[in-house]
Design a protein around this motif. Structure first.
Motif, PDB file in Angstrom:
ATOM      1  N   LEU A  34      -9.541  20.958  26.925  1.00 47.76           N
ATOM      2  CA  LEU A  34      -8.397  21.720  26.450  1.00 47.76           C
ATOM      3  C   LEU A  34      -7.686  22.370  27.627  1.00 47.76           C
ATOM      4  O   LEU A  34      -8.287  22.665  28.662  1.00 47.76           O
ATOM      5  N   TYR A  36      -5.203  25.740  28.365  1.00 45.50           N
ATOM      6  CA  TYR A  36      -4.685  26.990  27.848  1.00 45.50           C
ATOM      7  C   TYR A  36      -3.703  27.571  28.854  1.00 45.50           C
ATOM      8  O   TYR A  36      -3.849  27.422  30.065  1.00 45.50           O
ATOM      9  N   LYS A  38      -1.921  31.257  30.010  1.00 51.48           N
ATOM     10  CA  LYS A  38      -2.213  32.679  29.889  1.00 51.48           C
ATOM     11  C   LYS A  38      -1.252  33.510  30.727  1.00 51.48           C
ATOM     12  O   LYS A  38      -1.037  33.237  31.904  1.00 51.48           O
ATOM     13  N   ALA A  41      -2.731  40.097  31.233  1.00 51.27           N
ATOM     14  CA  ALA A  41      -3.105  41.090  30.222  1.00 51.27           C
ATOM     15  C   ALA A  41      -2.885  40.590  28.796  1.00 51.27           C
ATOM     16  O   ALA A  41      -2.696  41.402  27.876  1.00 51.27           O
ATOM     17  N   GLU A  42      -2.878  39.285  28.610  1.00 46.98           N
ATOM     18  CA  GLU A  42      -2.801  38.715  27.263  1.00 46.98           C
ATOM     19  C   GLU A  42      -3.921  37.701  27.071  1.00 46.98           C
ATOM     20  O   GLU A  42      -4.509  37.214  28.037  1.00 46.98           O
ATOM     21  N   GLY A  43      -4.182  37.351  25.819  1.00 43.51           N
ATOM     22  CA  GLY A  43      -5.157  36.312  25.560  1.00 43.51           C
ATOM     23  C   GLY A  43      -4.573  34.937  25.816  1.00 43.51           C
ATOM     24  O   GLY A  43      -3.366  34.738  25.745  1.00 43.51           O
ATOM     25  N   PRO A  44      -5.396  33.955  26.161  1.00 40.18           N
ATOM     26  CA  PRO A  44      -4.912  32.590  26.372  1.00 40.18           C
ATOM     27  C   PRO A  44      -4.366  31.994  25.078  1.00 40.18           C
ATOM     28  O   PRO A  44      -4.841  32.321  23.990  1.00 40.18           O
ATOM     29  N   PHE A  46      -3.433  28.231  23.258  1.00 42.46           N
ATOM     30  CA  PHE A  46      -3.743  26.805  23.334  1.00 42.46           C
ATOM     31  C   PHE A  46      -2.478  25.994  23.609  1.00 42.46           C
ATOM     32  O   PHE A  46      -1.422  26.234  23.042  1.00 42.46           O
ATOM     33  N   PHE A  89      -5.363  27.319  32.405  1.00 45.83           N
ATOM     34  CA  PHE A  89      -6.806  27.109  32.465  1.00 45.83           C
ATOM     35  C   PHE A  89      -7.164  25.780  31.813  1.00 45.83           C
ATOM     36  O   PHE A  89      -6.702  25.464  30.715  1.00 45.83           O
ATOM     37  N   LEU A 102     -16.810  27.266  25.254  1.00 47.05           N
ATOM     38  CA  LEU A 102     -16.057  26.527  26.250  1.00 47.05           C
ATOM     39  C   LEU A 102     -16.469  26.935  27.649  1.00 47.05           C
ATOM     40  O   LEU A 102     -16.854  28.078  27.891  1.00 47.05           O
ATOM     41  N   PHE A 104     -14.711  27.215  31.283  1.00 43.19           N
ATOM     42  CA  PHE A 104     -13.367  27.274  31.838  1.00 43.19           C
ATOM     43  C   PHE A 104     -13.364  27.054  33.348  1.00 43.19           C
ATOM     44  O   PHE A 104     -14.316  27.409  34.053  1.00 43.19           O
TER      45      PHE A 104
END
Lengths: 114, 114
Positions: A34, A36, A38, A41-44, A46, A89, A102, A104
């Motif tokens: 996968l 991602y 990002k 300061a945020e979530g990844p 998809f 990522f 996962l 990374f």
């Protein structure tokens, strides 16, 4: 032991050109990969994925290529846009494991210049 | 809106103190995960839980503890035994039976030890 490696910490491209992000892995048990995106300061979020039974998967401007023999995958973004600037990522999952378990890579910072 | 809520967004801890990071999801997902991100590094799995009242250690579980008393909640406690707790912590969730890309991340929590 880094099982997923992104050897380029950063990549800079011009708007409209192609961005190619690379990822190498060592674990032969990985069967799903996968990408991602990002922001700080945020979530990844998809982007795109590929199963080991395929060698290519496309979704709009994003294409992922998988070379199992070389244990290498790449993400192509065409054309690149300034809004694509983020950390990317690569992640991998072994067969039979929980969907979110996962491994990374370290990430590649993509900067797209107008 | 469905999603994953992490709190607090920013947390400062004195050395020797335990702190607990909250993670709540209303996606009705069975599985939940905690990842840690350090500067210049990828995400590393701390703990994960596939069902209520059950959880497994990830790659870097030492110095952390979790509980899963409710399906929607998966709090992470960073104990004083964790030697380098300053990091960005990400909670995620996924269904246990689904296509491979359905793992969703929260917005993250910044923990700084002062």
């Amino acid at each position: 032991d880094q099982q997923v490696k992104q050897n380029s910490p950063s990549l800079s491209v011009q708007e409209g050109r192609i961005s190619i992000l690379n990822c190498d892995y060592t674990n032969s048990m990985f069967d799903y990969f996968l990408w991602y995106k990002k922001y700080p300061a945020e979530g990844p979020t998809f982007l795109i994925s590929i199963s080991s039974i395929k060698d290519k998967n496309e979704d709009g401007r994003f294409t992922v290529f998988l070379n199992k023999s070389a244990k290498h995958l790449s993400l192509h973004i065409v054309p690149s846009q300034p809004g694509d600037s983020a950390v990317y990522f690569c992640a991998a999952r072994a067969g039979g494991t929980s969907y979110g378990k996962l491994t990374f890579g370290q990430g590649t910072i993509l900067t797209v210049h107008p | 809106d469905g999603g994953i809520t992490q709190s607090p967004k920013y947390l400062f801890r004195k050395e020797g103190q335990n702190v607990t990071l909250s993670c709540e999801q209303n996606l009705n997902h069975d599985a939940m995960y905690w990842y840690r991100q350090d500067p210049g590094q990828g995400l590393r799995l701390i703990y994960y839980s596939q069902i209520v009242n059950d959880f497994q250690k990830g790659d870097i579980a030492e110095g952390y503890s979790v509980s899963r008393e409710k399906k929607e909640s998966f709090p992470l406690t960073v104990t004083s035994a964790q030697k380098n707790p300053t990091a960005f912590y990400l909670c995620a969730s996924s269904p246990t039976e689904s296509s491979g890309n359905t793992i969703y991340f929260g917005e993250g929590s910044w923990l700084t030890v002062v």
